[in-house]
Design an enzyme around this catalytic site. Structure first.
Site, PDB file in Angstrom:
ATOM      1  N   ALA A 133       0.814  -1.217   0.000  1.00 44.09           N
ATOM      2  CA  ALA A 133       0.000   0.000   0.000  1.00 44.09           C
ATOM      3  C   ALA A 133       0.846   1.264   0.000  1.00 44.09           C
ATOM      4  CB  ALA A 133      -0.932   0.001   1.207  1.00 44.09           C
ATOM      5  N   HIS A 134       2.109   1.154  -0.418  1.00 41.65           N
ATOM      6  CA  HIS A 134       2.977   2.325  -0.535  1.00 41.65           C
ATOM      7  C   HIS A 134       2.991   2.814  -1.976  1.00 41.65           C
ATOM      8  CE1 HIS A 134       5.137   1.853   3.436  1.00 41.65           C
ATOM      9  NE2 HIS A 134       4.472   0.714   3.328  1.00 41.65           N
ATOM     10  N   HIS A 209       6.428  -7.602   9.169  1.00 42.05           N
ATOM     11  CA  HIS A 209       5.305  -8.496   8.827  1.00 42.05           C
ATOM     12  C   HIS A 209       5.748  -9.630   7.904  1.00 42.05           C
ATOM     13  CE1 HIS A 209       4.964  -5.727   5.434  1.00 42.05           C
ATOM     14  NE2 HIS A 209       4.262  -4.838   6.102  1.00 42.05           N
ATOM     15  N   ARG A 220      15.140 -23.145  -4.437  1.00 39.27           N
ATOM     16  CA  ARG A 220      16.532 -22.861  -4.744  1.00 39.27           C
ATOM     17  C   ARG A 220      16.950 -21.437  -4.397  1.00 39.27           C
ATOM     18  NH1 ARG A 220      15.398 -26.725  -8.785  1.00 39.27           N
ATOM     19  NH2 ARG A 220      14.467 -25.171 -10.169  1.00 39.27           N
ATOM     20  N   ASP A 241      -4.174 -11.720  12.149  1.00 38.05           N
ATOM     21  CA  ASP A 241      -5.526 -11.157  12.190  1.00 38.05           C
ATOM     22  C   ASP A 241      -6.550 -12.015  11.460  1.00 38.05           C
ATOM     23  OD1 ASP A 241      -4.632 -10.726   9.622  1.00 38.05           O
ATOM     24  OD2 ASP A 241      -5.302  -8.629   9.506  1.00 38.05           O
ATOM     25  N   ASP A 267      -0.531  -3.632  12.296  1.00 37.75           N
ATOM     26  CA  ASP A 267      -0.401  -2.958  11.001  1.00 37.75           C
ATOM     27  C   ASP A 267      -1.707  -2.239  10.670  1.00 37.75           C
ATOM     28  OD1 ASP A 267       0.856  -2.054   8.727  1.00 37.75           O
ATOM     29  OD2 ASP A 267       0.506  -3.866   7.556  1.00 37.75           O
ATOM     30  N   ALA A 302      -4.137  -3.631   2.225  1.00 37.17           N
ATOM     31  CA  ALA A 302      -3.543  -2.346   2.616  1.00 37.17           C
ATOM     32  C   ALA A 302      -3.587  -2.196   4.132  1.00 37.17           C
ATOM     33  CB  ALA A 302      -4.292  -1.193   1.952  1.00 37.17           C
TER      34      ALA A 302
END
Length: 381
Positions: A133-134, A209, A220, A241, A267, A302
């Site tokens: 969400a950035h 997170h 691998r 959550d 968060d 988000a």
């Protein structure tokens, strides 16, 4: 003030029945069985536990920590206090250099006023591949001069910074921040196993997170998850959550890392405690549907609308241990471990510690919250 209850979890012991004595905002003594004098208050069939420590929190109650407003911060803090969080770190998302400086100055004032307990920068030095969400066009490589400006603006209140180790200049930035007394976390990253190991060697000690916004495990190329899990110096955050992680992942990480290396977080964002609708996380539009937050117009999660008591209930229910054992593990993950990971003053209900506690009903809903020896939410009974 002497309190008695059916159960007292100090963080190290489970006492049943238990009592706790508080003087001038500090724990002076605890014990099991009959108290040394008649209690000032018998809280009955509750469980008293250390207040929750949320080290990754973007807001709540309609308020966002990314908004330069005391009202927004106060609304978020008030919401989370009611749900048992007595220590709260305000997380800021990726923003332009000038906006981020303004936000840090505002949150530093909140920290000095005692509304929050420090600042976490989740960005801007993250991976555009794992942006979540950035806003990707605001992400950038870490710059020593910008870091110095932010450290000066925070004036000792910057507690943690999340960095993607693959960013050019990341190892040097990690060392710069650690030397300034800031905890560095690895997150929002496409890093390889070796790049993550290099970040840990440079001083990173937290995984932001775990699994979420992070390169997945490949047979691998183990990636960051395995590198973070296998290092005993690293504490890993989990958003337990019921949305971000399957219960089996929570159990597996607790088993693999050990219960003392897991830090439960929310968060959470502005929509926490609010109705479904449209909100913002920093500059990014967020739509909340059935209590789940998504980047507007996408299926990308988000942040969350969780509070720490919800996270605790989920973890206890899915821990896979008998209830008392589960309570002991989860209480540590929700209070002791996050405080230790960020070098915060000792959590736990032991003599000399701050009298921060939560009273939980039989269903683990919050019945009362004591912070620094003062009732923020007084039990009704």
């Amino acid at each position: 003030m002497l309190l008695t209850a059916e159960t007292l979890i100090t963080g190290a012991e489970l006492l049943r029945p238990g009592w706790i004595d508080v003087t001038d905002g500090r724990v002076t003594a605890t014990g099991a069985g009959a108290p040394p004098r008649p209690p000032d208050r018998d809280l009955g069939s509750v469980t008293l536990a250390p207040g929750f420590v949320d080290t990754h929190n973007h807001g709540g109650g309609g308020g966002s920590f990314s908004v330069v407003s005391e009202d927004d911060a106060s609304a978020a803090v008030a919401l989370h206090r009611k749900h048992g969080t007595t220590t709260l770190i305000a997380s800021l998302v990726t923003a332009s250099p000038d906006d981020l400086l303004r936000q840090v100055r505002a949150r530093a004032e909140d920290a000095r006023a005692g509304r929050i307990d420090g600042i976490h920068l989740e960005g801007p030095w993250l991976s555009t591949v794992r942006c979540g969400a950035h806003q990707p066009d605001l992400m950038r490589d870490p710059d020593p001069a910008e870091i110095d400006r932010l450290l000066a603006a925070a004036a000792g209140t910057l507690r943690m910074v999340t960095i993607a180790p693959e960013r050019p200049g990341a190892p040097a930035a990690i060392r710069q921040l650690v030397e300034a007394g800031v905890v560095v976390a690895v997150g929002h990253t496409e890093a390889t196993y070796e790049q993550t190991r290099a970040a840990i060697s440079a001083g990173a000690t937290v995984g932001t997170h775990l699994f979420n916004a992070m390169r997945p495990i490949d047979r691998r190329e183990p990636g960051p998850v395995i590198a973070l899990l296998e290092d005993p110096a690293v504490t890993v955050e989990l958003i337990a959550d019921g949305v971000h992680l399957d219960p089996a992942i929570y159990r597996h990480v607790t088993h693999a890392a050990g219960p003392d290396r897991v830090s439960l977080i929310t968060d959470s964002m502005a929509a926490t405690g609010m109705a479904d609708g449209r909100y913002h996380l920093g500059p990014v539009q967020v739509d909340v549907v059935d209590g789940v937050a998504f980047v507007g117009g996408t299926d990308t999660i988000a942040g969350s609308t969780a509070t720490m008591d919800l996270v605790v209930r989920f973890a206890v229910a899915h821990c896979g241990l008998p209830r008392d054992e589960a309570l002991m593990v989860v209480v540590r993950q929700a209070s002791i471990n996050p405080a230790r990971a960020l070098g915060l003053p000792g959590a736990g209900l032991t003599p000399g510690a701050a009298a921060d506690l939560v009273a939980l009903g039989p269903d683990l809903t919050v019945a009362g919250v004591l912070r620094r020896g003062v009732w923020e939410m007084e039990p009704v009974a």
